[in-house]
Scaffold this motif. Structure first.
Motif, short mmCIF file in Angstrom:
data_model
loop_
_atom_site.label_atom_id
_atom_site.label_comp_id
_atom_site.label_asym_id
_atom_site.label_seq_id
_atom_site.Cartn_x
_atom_site.Cartn_y
_atom_site.Cartn_z
N GLY A 26 0.82 -1.21 0.00
CA GLY A 26 0.00 0.00 0.00
C GLY A 26 0.85 1.26 0.00
N GLY A 27 1.93 1.24 0.78
CA GLY A 27 2.82 2.39 0.83
C GLY A 27 3.51 2.63 -0.50
N LEU A 28 3.95 1.56 -1.14
CA LEU A 28 4.60 1.71 -2.44
C LEU A 28 3.64 2.21 -3.51
N LEU A 29 2.40 1.71 -3.48
CA LEU A 29 1.40 2.20 -4.44
C LEU A 29 1.17 3.69 -4.28
N LEU A 30 1.01 4.14 -3.04
CA LEU A 30 0.78 5.56 -2.80
C LEU A 30 2.01 6.39 -3.18
N PHE A 31 3.19 5.86 -2.90
CA PHE A 31 4.41 6.57 -3.27
C PHE A 31 4.51 6.71 -4.78
N ALA A 32 4.23 5.62 -5.49
CA ALA A 32 4.31 5.64 -6.96
C ALA A 32 3.30 6.63 -7.54
#
Length: 100
Positions: A26-32
């Motif tokens: 979830g964190g990586l998706l939001l970062f991307a």
């Protein structure tokens, strides 16, 4: 819950691993999505057509999946995730506003 709290409760390692994977994912998706939005804002990339809605769609899918799991399987999560839903609502409103 934080991983340390889960460990103290004696939760199964598979559950702790799943929690870490989902949090990281979830964190990586939001970062991307954030990186793409910043690149669009600065003019480094231009999204046209259907691609304009992709960052918004990714965030919405993330929120909808959490909401469905909370309603169907774990209703006790609804109270705990209200602040996160409020933050995601603001993010979604800003993304819709940027598309319009």
């Amino acid at each position: 819950m934080q991983v340390n709290v889960l460990k103290k409760l004696g939760v199964n390692n598979i559950l702790i691993g799943s929690y870490r994977v989902m949090s990281f994912q979830g964190g990586l998706l939001l970062f991307a999505v954030g990186v793409v939005e910043i690149m669009v804002y600065t003019g480094l990339i231009v999204l046209t057509g259907f691609a304009i809605f992709m960052p918004l769609g990714i965030v919405c899918l993330n929120v909808i999946s959490v909401f469905i799991v909370a309603i169907v399987k774990h209703r006790e999560l609804i109270k705990a995730t209200i602040p996160q839903f409020l933050i995601f609502s603001i993010i979604i409103i800003l993304q819709v506003w940027s598309v319009i």
